[in-house]
Design a protein around this motif. Structure first.
Motif, PDB file in Angstrom:
ATOM      1  N   ASN A   1     -20.694 -29.121 -27.575  1.00 10.72           N
ATOM      2  CA  ASN A   1     -19.531 -28.479 -26.940  1.00 10.72           C
ATOM      3  C   ASN A   1     -18.444 -28.192 -27.971  1.00 10.72           C
ATOM      4  O   ASN A   1     -18.321 -28.900 -28.966  1.00 10.72           O
TER       5      ASN A   1
ATOM      6  N   ALA B   1     -25.029 -23.852 -26.897  1.00 13.97           N
ATOM      7  CA  ALA B   1     -23.573 -23.763 -26.850  1.00 13.97           C
ATOM      8  C   ALA B   1     -23.149 -22.344 -27.128  1.00 13.97           C
ATOM      9  O   ALA B   1     -23.721 -21.661 -27.952  1.00 13.97           O
TER      10      ALA B   1
ATOM     11  N   PHE C   1     -20.741 -30.024 -19.551  1.00 15.91           N
ATOM     12  CA  PHE C   1     -19.484 -29.288 -19.554  1.00 15.91           C
ATOM     13  C   PHE C   1     -18.351 -30.225 -19.952  1.00 15.91           C
ATOM     14  O   PHE C   1     -18.354 -31.397 -19.575  1.00 15.91           O
TER      15      PHE C   1
ATOM     16  N   ASN D   1     -15.695 -25.723 -21.214  1.00 15.46           N
ATOM     17  CA  ASN D   1     -16.755 -25.095 -21.995  1.00 15.46           C
ATOM     18  C   ASN D   1     -18.064 -25.817 -21.775  1.00 15.46           C
ATOM     19  O   ASN D   1     -18.107 -26.894 -21.178  1.00 15.46           O
ATOM     20  N   TRP D   2     -19.138 -25.192 -22.239  1.00 12.82           N
ATOM     21  CA  TRP D   2     -20.451 -25.791 -22.026  1.00 12.82           C
ATOM     22  C   TRP D   2     -21.205 -26.001 -23.332  1.00 12.82           C
ATOM     23  O   TRP D   2     -20.901 -25.373 -24.347  1.00 12.82           O
ATOM     24  N   GLY D   3     -22.183 -26.886 -23.235  1.00 18.48           N
ATOM     25  CA  GLY D   3     -23.031 -27.163 -24.381  1.00 18.48           C
ATOM     26  C   GLY D   3     -24.227 -27.949 -23.894  1.00 18.48           C
ATOM     27  O   GLY D   3     -24.477 -28.031 -22.691  1.00 18.48           O
TER      28      GLY D   3
END
Lengths: 687, 687
Positions: free
Chosen positions: A617, A23, A249, A559-561
């Protein structure tokens, strides 16, 4: 704090396929998303088309997010995001919240009276226009000009685009954007499970993980002709869910974060805003609980309000915990001092930016002084309940609407009026006993916090007790009737001034003082703080560049993780829970009672079905209902919560511990097909 | 903050005969009272005889103070100090709290079941004995030895003196004293006005000034033969009251202050102790209010509990405000760093004292970790109500009493047992619906704060909901009957182990975990903190000498001040209120309803009668009911409250704003003679 891995914990982690956190903190706008960085970090091949698809498949709901998951307008979101609609479709005798809902056919899909669904379809940077409008003005004049310009730009945008246009301030005023939304106003309830399984574990389990909640709800949007809207850009649900370690995402609308606030602004939250809120709402929680205990009817009509309050209490008490970490203040202060120092030591920055931190500090002294009267009288802390909020909106609306559009309070501009009218006209249930409880509470606490000798308190309570006043106005008002509300709305100032409805009389009587406080707040607090914040944002851009993300503002972010474990007191927490354990944790009593619909078919269920999952995330409230999306653009989870550490995300992102929590698609399939007999709905979701 | 006097305010002050503050902060013991300093400052001629007289005329009540005001055992104290007794003498149908009480003759004086009255008659310094007992021991062993020695010394004292002996730790362990009390256990209710006038303005006016409260109550002590006790050392009431500018003394039992705590101890209060308390009790307040709203019976049986909670909330929220003043921490930290530095730089001090601040910091980390389980399970936050407290005392007592006296928990020593037995045997009303409410609340919050998977929570709530469990145990228990309680008490461990009373079963089931937590707390928190605090006290004596006063410990203290105005937002607040304004502020609705007894005789009352007054004495809770004494040794007021600024007195004394609030004797006379027809009582008070 440095993480300490014992050998045993390391071994366990290896077994769990724990992958190192991928992340990066950040709630990126779609116009500022760092595609290259994401692809490099995640080894993915996302492109602009992927971004556009995801953006247009993401839906903004009231305080929540959803996503299109069928070509025919189905929206997947959380149960707790449709709870208000379910409550509005309920009565004292029957609660859809408690019982759940499944439309057997499209005809049975029930309209949510006050829900709208917005899709972000256009984004324009208007920073320069605002800068021009306020150039050379002092803070008060700049504040007025800024607001008037935003109103004018919104109006012009709506006129030309025929869409819903809303301006948004990013980076605390560092950028202004005009967002265009496709708005859908006919939103209908398709499916919701019982609250017993949607919120299994209730408040005790809220913000916890491991977790077992089927926190899902399905809506559908309709067009003006009463037909389902075609949504060809929808995302397909992958019912197998993600693998541990997969990049995921989150596209959604994080409500608000305060990661860029100045130290005095954070101190204001810590010193009085959050404590005051917690004191008031803890008491109201107690009143609701006791009121609920009186009868099952009472319990039913209070359930949605109570769970909202309990969620808010948990959020704020963990925010307060975060603000009591002196290390947070030390870090913020160091960052602030550093930036301030850099500005002071650059001739150019010093002359254009000055010392906005000092301006904010000064404005916050005033803010603290007027906080209690402002919050009680203007911001409705002293006037609680649905009816009084209608009354105050009617009274204020009558005075605002005759003004030129750009001179009105921003919540009464032409762009805002259709939504107000929709809410005033909505046939939602009003429970007089609950209205009395809420009004009494507000009046009593207003008297406590402002003191019995405050003019507004004297005016309202010098002859009646809070309970007597509440009873008289609730008994006497006609505002429970949507037609009566709309008549007063349409009748304008003449109707309002002629009205002897006791709630209108009450709202009229406090309006002058409320407006006085609003003016004082706008001129002495909002104006200097806005201008100073814009300057700080400029300083930040000048010193740090624009490679940072803006604080959350309930606008669309990505956002991503990755799906993965984390360490709690040195022990890893597995990222996926399974159905069997939910039955093991059931006590038979709320909020740990599994609904009969599930226990009846228990033998047919696959007990190894994944239930909830955790990812790293960066999310906050408002992200509820967000799709968890794979690199392929499939829905692989339904975000509904964060772990307890995620609450400090208001102020910072702790990569070690902050986790998002989602419903696994596999349990949705199990529920729809084996528990609820919703096979045709399931089949639509696989198209 | 420096006081800023405008010219107008100065002129006004002159008119009000404002005299410059003659208060010195300080809650002095009678054995450490700075007579010379007082006489010099105040131009008085106090001597040891004056001190002895005042001391032996001052009475310690539960959480309160009183004073002998007649030769025949009459005690003057506050209405709110006798409220529990009034509640215990009431029923669902009739509330003495609400209606007031006047014994027409001595035969009508009603015994307060659980009240005792203590007079301090002996004081011995035992510091050296404790030092010897703990010499050379590590903190855990020292802690055990200290407690055992205190128990032994108390026992020996009681055996030789035939009096009640209680040790007290002063200066956070810098000194230990053995105090001898003459204890009176037959305390009877003589007079109390209606709560409507005693607490006129209720919670909204609490901790406010100007103020209009007849917060008085009169008790009488009886001897074993049932005769009033002769109290020749009583103080005479001067019904004319004091003049503005007069020096006045408060003799009483300030409950506790934290002016000498270390920074981490204050942070613990700010970060979790006070917020946790406020969250829980704000909710309980809401539950009580809603429960009260259901019926007048409910209102009656909840009134005393509710006003206690509301008082506690106001205290703690202002304490939290004080702790959010970063200047307080800066000052405390500077003082602490200075002392620590002085110790570190002196070879002698460094070797004898070491770094106790570091020890406290370490112990507080453990304390925070076990705070929630300790507070919920051992300290009864999770087990609320009268019945469960009885049950837990019975279970614990059965296990403790067979042990040698010095090995028991300190609250079960021989010296403590008679009081426990008195409380268990008291015929006080128990209201099952209220017990259920309180238990449910405790269980629900225990589950919230410890989490549903905590072993104790699982054990109690894996089959029943909190409300179901509460209902079952309250319905099934026999502990509402004093005879049943005494039988179990006298039956000891055998009776307790054989009991199937559901509350005893419940108490038994949590006892092992409670004891485990207690032990952990004593060994890992109490032991190091006590030893470290003693060392810090030694450092303070070595560096600052002993010319300071110890923190309040609910033991007898004396301080001085003057009757006078103060400035609020730059405007002076007159130090005396008058009757007329009370009638002007009345709204006819609680808590601003003046009782009928007063309105009926309104025409006969002198509207200029002084009602309440303010002084700058240094007081905190526990001082309630303290006599305000003139230099002549007459009672010239009855302390009942402080202004809002007085609450920060927990941490510091703000001479500018901290004020004590008292009932003026003139209004007592007006009430007794013209309102309540209590002329024979009044006449006894003039003897």
């Amino acid at each position: 704090m440095k993480r300490f891995l014992t050998a045993a914990a390391s071994a366990l982690l290896a077994l769990l396929c724990f992958s190192p956190a991928q992340a990066d903190e950040g709630m990126w706008t779609f116009h500022g998303f760092p595609l290259d960085k994401a692809n490099t970090t995640l080894k993915t091949k996302l492109d602009q088309r992927w971004l556009d698809r995801v953006r247009t498949a993401t839906v903004r709901l009231s305080n929540c997010t959803g996503s299109f998951v069928s070509p025919n307008g189905l929206i997947l979101t959380n149960h707790h995001c449709v709870a208000s609609c379910l409550a509005d479709l309920s009565s004292k005798e029957k609660s859809l919240l408690e019982d759940g809902f499944l439309a057997k056919s499209r005809e049975e899909e029930k309209r949510c009276q006050t829900q709208v669904a917005d899709v972000l379809v256009g984004m324009e940077d208007i920073t320069a226009k605002i800068a021009t409008a306020i150039a050379g003005k002092d803070d008060k004049a700049a504040n007025e000009a800024r607001k008037a310009t935003l109103t004018e730009l919104e109006s012009a945008c709506e006129a030309s685009s025929k869409r819903k246009c809303q301006s948004v301030s990013l980076y605390e005023g560092g950028q202004y954007w005009m967002y265009q939304y496709q708005r859908y106003t006919d939103v209908r309830m398709v499916f919701a499970p019982e609250s017993g399984i949607a919120a299994f574990g209730g408040d005790p389990d809220n913000f916890q993980f491991p977790r077992w909640c089927l926190d899902m709800g399905i809506l559908r949007i309709y067009d003006a002709a009463g037909k389902p809207v075609a949504t060809p850009n929808h995302l397909k649900i992958n019912f197998a869910g993600p693998a541990v370690g997969d990049p995921v995402f989150v596209s959604g609308h994080p409500g608000s974060t305060d990661r860029q606030l100045t130290v005095p602004e954070l101190q204001a939250q810590r010193n009085y805003e959050i404590p005051n809120w917690l004191l008031r709402y803890s008491e109201l929680r107690g009143r609701y609980i006791q009121f609920s205990a009186q009868s099952t009817d009472n319990e039913r009509i209070t359930a949605d309000l109570l769970s909202g309050i309990e969620n808010g209490i948990k959020v704020r008490r963990k925010q307060l915990d975060a603000l009591h970490e002196d290390s947070l203040f030390a870090r913020k202060r160091a960052e602030q001092d550093d930036l301030r120092q850099k500005v002071a030591s650059s001739t150019e920055l010093r002359s254009t930016i000055g010392d906005p931190w000092a301006d904010i500090e000064r404005a916050l002294v005033t803010r603290e002084q007027i906080y209690l009267p402002y919050n009680n009288i203007e911001a409705n802390a002293g006037f609680q309940g649905r009816l009084i909020v209608f009354a105050r909106a009617l009274v204020r609306g009558a005075e605002e609407r005759p003004k030129p559009n750009s001179e009105r309070f921003r919540e009464y501009t032409d762009a805002a009026l259709p939504r107000i009218e929709q809410q005033l006209g909505a046939a939602v249930p009003i429970y007089p006993e609950l209205e009395q409880l809420r009004l009494t509470f507000g009046f009593e606490r207003m008297r406590e916090w402002l003191g019995p000798d405050h003019p507004v308190v004297r005016q309202l309570l010098s002859k009646e007790s809070p309970a007597e006043l509440a009873k008289r106005v609730v008994t006497g008002t006609k505002l429970a009737d949507p037609a009566a509300r709309l008549a007063l709305w349409k009748g304008g100032a003449a109707a309002i001034n002629a009205s002897d409805d006791p709630l209108i009389v009450l709202a009229r009587s406090v309006e002058p003082e409320a407006r006085k406080l609003r003016k004082e707040y706008e001129d002495k607090v909002e104006a200097p703080v806005e201008l100073a914040s814009e300057k700080i944002a400029k300083a930040r851009f000048a010193v740090l560049g624009t490679s940072v993300y803006p604080d959350a503002t309930f606008t669309l972010r990505l956002n991503w993780g990755t799906v993965g474990a984390w360490l709690e007191s040195g022990k890893p927490v597995e990222p996926v829970t399974r159905l069997a354990r939910a039955f093991e944790r059931a006590t038979g009593a709320d909020p740990f009672r599994i609904p009969d619909s599930w226990t009846k078919v228990r033998d047919k269920l696959d007990m190894t079905t994944p239930f909830n999952l955790s990812t790293n995330n960066d999310i906050v409230g408002g992200n509820s209902g967000s799709p968890l999306i794979s690199a392929k653009g499939e829905v692989v989870g339904l975000l509904f919560d964060g772990n307890i550490h995620s609450i400090s995300g208001s102020y910072w992102f702790d990569t070690e511990k902050n986790r998002a929590v989602a419903v696994h698609p596999a349990i949705m399939k199990e529920a729809l097909t084996k528990v609820y007999g919703a096979s045709s709905l399931y089949s639509e979701l696989t198209k």
